[in-house]
Design an enzyme around this catalytic site. Structure first.
Site, PDB file in Angstrom:
ATOM      1  N   SER A 140     -40.864  35.287  17.046  1.00 46.50           N
ATOM      2  CA  SER A 140     -40.658  34.161  17.946  1.00 46.50           C
ATOM      3  C   SER A 140     -40.301  34.565  19.374  1.00 46.50           C
ATOM      4  CB  SER A 140     -39.592  33.253  17.339  1.00 46.50           C
ATOM      5  OG  SER A 140     -39.505  32.063  18.070  1.00 46.50           O
ATOM      6  N   HIS A 141     -39.097  34.194  19.792  1.00 48.18           N
ATOM      7  CA  HIS A 141     -38.704  34.439  21.186  1.00 48.18           C
ATOM      8  C   HIS A 141     -38.272  35.880  21.433  1.00 48.18           C
ATOM      9  CE1 HIS A 141     -35.288  33.434  18.725  1.00 48.18           C
ATOM     10  NE2 HIS A 141     -34.518  34.075  19.574  1.00 48.18           N
ATOM     11  N   ASP A 173     -44.179  32.268  19.491  1.00 46.96           N
ATOM     12  CA  ASP A 173     -44.992  31.720  18.411  1.00 46.96           C
ATOM     13  C   ASP A 173     -45.321  30.235  18.618  1.00 46.96           C
ATOM     14  OD1 ASP A 173     -42.292  31.097  17.987  1.00 46.96           O
ATOM     15  OD2 ASP A 173     -42.570  30.888  15.830  1.00 46.96           O
ATOM     16  N   LYS A 232     -40.926  23.102  14.326  1.00 47.83           N
ATOM     17  CA  LYS A 232     -40.838  22.608  15.684  1.00 47.83           C
ATOM     18  C   LYS A 232     -42.152  22.941  16.387  1.00 47.83           C
ATOM     19  CE  LYS A 232     -37.913  26.583  17.022  1.00 47.83           C
ATOM     20  NZ  LYS A 232     -37.571  27.246  15.751  1.00 47.83           N
ATOM     21  N   ASP A 286     -42.679  29.481  23.649  1.00 50.72           N
ATOM     22  CA  ASP A 286     -42.190  30.804  23.250  1.00 50.72           C
ATOM     23  C   ASP A 286     -43.273  31.622  22.547  1.00 50.72           C
ATOM     24  OD1 ASP A 286     -42.286  29.450  20.839  1.00 50.72           O
ATOM     25  OD2 ASP A 286     -40.490  30.414  20.046  1.00 50.72           O
ATOM     26  N   ASP A 333     -43.482  27.460  18.985  1.00 50.90           N
ATOM     27  CA  ASP A 333     -42.763  26.328  18.409  1.00 50.90           C
ATOM     28  C   ASP A 333     -41.678  25.776  19.330  1.00 50.90           C
ATOM     29  OD1 ASP A 333     -41.103  28.486  18.059  1.00 50.90           O
ATOM     30  OD2 ASP A 333     -40.828  28.218  15.896  1.00 50.90           O
ATOM     31  N   ARG A 334     -41.401  26.481  20.428  1.00 53.10           N
ATOM     32  CA  ARG A 334     -40.374  25.977  21.342  1.00 53.10           C
ATOM     33  C   ARG A 334     -40.991  25.460  22.625  1.00 53.10           C
ATOM     34  NH1 ARG A 334     -35.175  29.880  21.341  1.00 53.10           N
ATOM     35  NH2 ARG A 334     -35.143  30.364  19.120  1.00 53.10           N
ATOM     36  N   ARG A 386     -23.056  33.096  19.972  1.00 55.01           N
ATOM     37  CA  ARG A 386     -23.494  31.918  20.727  1.00 55.01           C
ATOM     38  C   ARG A 386     -22.311  30.965  20.858  1.00 55.01           C
ATOM     39  NH1 ARG A 386     -28.727  33.099  21.022  1.00 55.01           N
ATOM     40  NH2 ARG A 386     -30.042  33.392  19.181  1.00 55.01           N
TER      41      ARG A 386
HETATM   42  C1  VG1 Z   1     -32.293  30.679  16.972  1.00 60.56           C
HETATM   43  C2  VG1 Z   1     -31.959  29.286  17.459  1.00 60.56           C
HETATM   44  C3  VG1 Z   1     -32.293  28.267  16.391  1.00 60.56           C
HETATM   45  C4  VG1 Z   1     -33.755  28.419  15.983  1.00 60.56           C
HETATM   46  C5  VG1 Z   1     -34.032  29.849  15.560  1.00 60.56           C
HETATM   47  C6  VG1 Z   1     -35.482  30.090  15.259  1.00 60.56           C
HETATM   48  O1  VG1 Z   1     -31.503  30.983  15.848  1.00 60.56           O
HETATM   49  O2  VG1 Z   1     -30.608  29.196  17.810  1.00 60.56           O
HETATM   50  O3  VG1 Z   1     -32.028  26.986  16.886  1.00 60.56           O
HETATM   51  O4  VG1 Z   1     -34.071  27.559  14.916  1.00 60.56           O
HETATM   52  O5  VG1 Z   1     -33.664  30.737  16.603  1.00 60.56           O
HETATM   53  O6  VG1 Z   1     -36.285  29.712  16.336  1.00 60.56           O
HETATM   54  P1  VG1 Z   1     -30.172  31.883  15.925  1.00 60.56           P
HETATM   55  O7  VG1 Z   1     -29.741  32.100  14.511  1.00 60.56           O
HETATM   56  O8  VG1 Z   1     -30.550  33.142  16.654  1.00 60.56           O
HETATM   57  O9  VG1 Z   1     -29.209  31.104  16.735  1.00 60.56           O
HETATM   58  V1  VG1 Z   1     -37.692  30.566  16.665  1.00 60.56           V
HETATM   59  O10 VG1 Z   1     -38.446  29.768  17.886  1.00 60.56           O
HETATM   60  O11 VG1 Z   1     -37.087  32.043  16.738  1.00 60.56           O
HETATM   61  O12 VG1 Z   1     -38.603  30.525  15.225  1.00 60.56           O
HETATM   62 CO    CO Z   2     -40.323  30.285  18.014  1.00 58.37          CO
END
Ligand code: VG1
Ligand code: CO
Length: 542
Positions: free
Chosen positions: A112-113, A278, A375, A276, A280-281, A495
């Site tokens: 993801s990000h 993948d 998302k 982002d 989804d954001r 966080r």
């Molecule tokens: C983070 C975000 C959470 C999100 C998750 C996956 O998780 O805070 O809201 O659902 O990433 O998003 P964490 O445990 O690092 O706070 V993605 O776009 O990485 O699939």
């Molecule tokens: Co993502």
């Protein structure tokens, strides 16, 4: 020919908030990936005769890993794997495909990000037949299997070329390579008033969509420029690259600073958005007006009925616990249910499946609806565009109107990254122990009203999830939440989520950091964040 290879358990293959994420070299070292894939297959009860969707965000190692997954699916008896051409599928597109094709699940390759590349991050997650991330019960089974694995099965010989559309055979399994974009674009067209958005663009409305060198580039080109007629060049950084152009594909004001600069410039476009790694954001920014994700969720909940796909109204809304209560105020005004879940999209699935929520969102720039079970970044952008086209208002006006009506939940998240894991663990443990004693105590201008550790009882299946973040509520309605990230790959990320409600009409347009100053001071005094992390301040403020 099926090969059965002896192996032994590898420690630490525990799925986090969204699948298993590790440094790329860790995933690349055989049999790390192989063990985990076999644990998924065994953990879900095997894939004999089943159909799986496979695709990823195109980061480094994506294609090689897909080859391994296809060979292992074939060796484990799967009937068919549906793969995005070139191994590409955005997370929401994968979710849609699982549902549309009635597949038994999917394997989505993404961190993801998190940055991508040979020295950066890689990830893999399993989504179930509803198209959503596996529930905790399933990820627990997968993790348990990683701990007693003795062998994995893999087809000897190369997987078919996933660059070519069409069907090919791998042993008894069919590998079907499909266009990763068309089905998703059609779904978007079924939800939104494309004609109205097309008119908006034809009338000169300018958009800048920053794909951050990640997966949404090709989707945004097709939907925004080809189907909706946004000017050529509206999509920037639109070619996916294995290391996301060396950047950090996280759509927030820090990592998407190029977009922020463009949107705060004199000749800014009317609307800016980013997505982002993948897809989804989403990040939404108007001309000179950044919209916090929590506010975006509230606005979308308020005005979604302007889009054809939501014209009947919303059954309910859901937000993750750290997300601000802005959407709660909208739900209350509309008289619809509002659910508060732990962080991570997997907790929304039951509510969506049961028809109890239509829209969901997280403070981390994730919003989505019952159209898929993930998302969805571009979906949020299109819903915003639909709202702007229907109302004729700009983003700034929409936000002013929203705050004037509902009040403003000032909001910010402070991240402390790569903190020493022991120090972060101790900070959380000590604060948890102290929670019962906090009520009534003053910290600067604020008095603690109550404090607790968040636990969730799923109203649909009754499952219980404890340890989902520590909350401190103040008597003036402000709140601070602390939790450790479950998506990082190095050290711990702390966080700190900060929120303060403002209803005074004269105080709705302040800088969020200033509006939150009292909460920031109070939670540092309570939890000793600076002292325990050894940091002067957060690494990332969003
Ligand atoms: C983070 C975000 C959470 C999100 C998750 C996956 O998780 O805070 O809201 O659902 O990433 O998003 P964490 O445990 O690092 O706070 V993605 O776009 O990485 O699939
Ligand atoms: Co993502």
């Amino acid at each position: 020919m099926i090969q059965t290879i002896q192996t032994s358990p590898i420690a630490g293959q525990k799925p986090g908030t969204s699948g298993l994420r590790k440094k790329t070299p860790v995933f690349m070292a055989t049999p790390y990936l192989e063990n985990y894939v076999q644990a998924i297959i065994d953990g879900i009860g095997g894939v004999e005769g089943r159909t799986l969707v496979v695709g990823g965000d195109g980061r480094y190692f994506n294609d090689t890993a897909i080859g391994v997954i296809l060979r292992m699916a074939a060796a484990n008896g799967a009937a068919r794997c549906i793969v995005g051409q070139g191994g590409l599928l955005s997370t929401p597109a994968a979710s849609h495909l699982i549902r549309k094709r009635k597949a038994d699940g999917g394997l989505i390759l993404s961190a993801s990000h998190n940055p991508g590349g040979p020295e950066a991050d890689f990830g893999l997650k399993y989504n179930g037949p509803n198209g959503g991330p596996a529930s905790e019960a399933v990820t627990d089974q997968i993790f348990a299997r990683t701990q007693d694995l003795t062998e994995y099965r893999i087809w000897e010989g190369d997987a078919p070329d996933i660059g070519l559309l069409g069907e090919a055979q791998l042993g008894a399994m069919v590998v079907e390579v499909i266009d990763p974009i068309a089905d998703y674009a059609d779904l978007m067209e079924s939800l939104f008033d494309f004609a109205a958005i097309r008119t908006l663009f034809a009338d000169g409305f300018r958009i800048r969509f920053d794909a951050m060198h990640a997966i949404t580039g090709p989707y945004a080109h097709e939907i925004l420029e080809n189907r909706l007629g946004a000017a050529a060049g509206s999509v920037v950084n639109g070619t996916p690259s294995p290391d996301f152009g060396g950047g950090h594909p996280d759509p927030n004001p820090i990592w998407a600073h190029e977009l922020m600069a463009a949107m705060y410039a004199d000749d800014a476009p009317d609307f800016g958005a980013a997505s982002d790694g993948d897809g989804d954001r989403n990040m939404i920014v108007g001309r000179g007006c950044y919209v916090s994700p929590s506010d975006s969720l509230a606005v979308l909940a308020d005005l979604a009925h302007l889009a054809p796909g939501y014209a009947g109204g919303l059954a309910g809304v859901a937000r993750s616990m750290p997300t601000s209560a802005a959407v709660d105020r909208v739900a209350a005004a509309k008289g619809i249910a509002c659910f508060e879940t732990p962080t991570g999209w997997k907790f929304f699935g039951n509510l969506l499946d049961a028809g109890r929520a239509t829209l969901c969102g997280e403070e981390s720039a994730g919003t989505g609806s019952n159209h898929v079970r993930e998302k969805d970044g571009l979906w949020a952008v299109l819903l915003w565009l639909n709202i702007l086209a229907s109302t004729g208002k700009g983003v700034g006006q929409i936000m002013s109107d929203h705050w004037a009506r509902y009040g403003r939940n000032y909001y910010s998240r402070h991240d402390y990254e790569e903190v020493n894991s022991d120090a972060a663990g101790a900070l959380i443990a000590d604060l948890r122990a102290e929670l019962p004693a906090l009520a009534g105590k003053s910290y600067g201008a604020l008095i603690v009203d109550s404090a607790d550790a968040f636990a969730y009882d799923d109203p649909v299946d009754g499952s219980h999830s404890a340890g989902q973040g520590l909350r401190v509520f103040f008597t003036n309605g402000a709140r601070a939440v602390l939790r450790l990230s479950g998506t990082g790959t190095a050290g711990a990320t702390l966080r700190v989520y900060l929120e303060a409600l403002e209803t005074d009409p004269a105080a709705l347009h302040h800088d969020p950091q200033a509006a939150l100053a009292d909460v920031i001071t109070a939670i540092d005094a309570i939890a000793g964040i600076a002292a325990r992390t050894g940091r002067q301040g957060p690494d990332v403020i969003t």
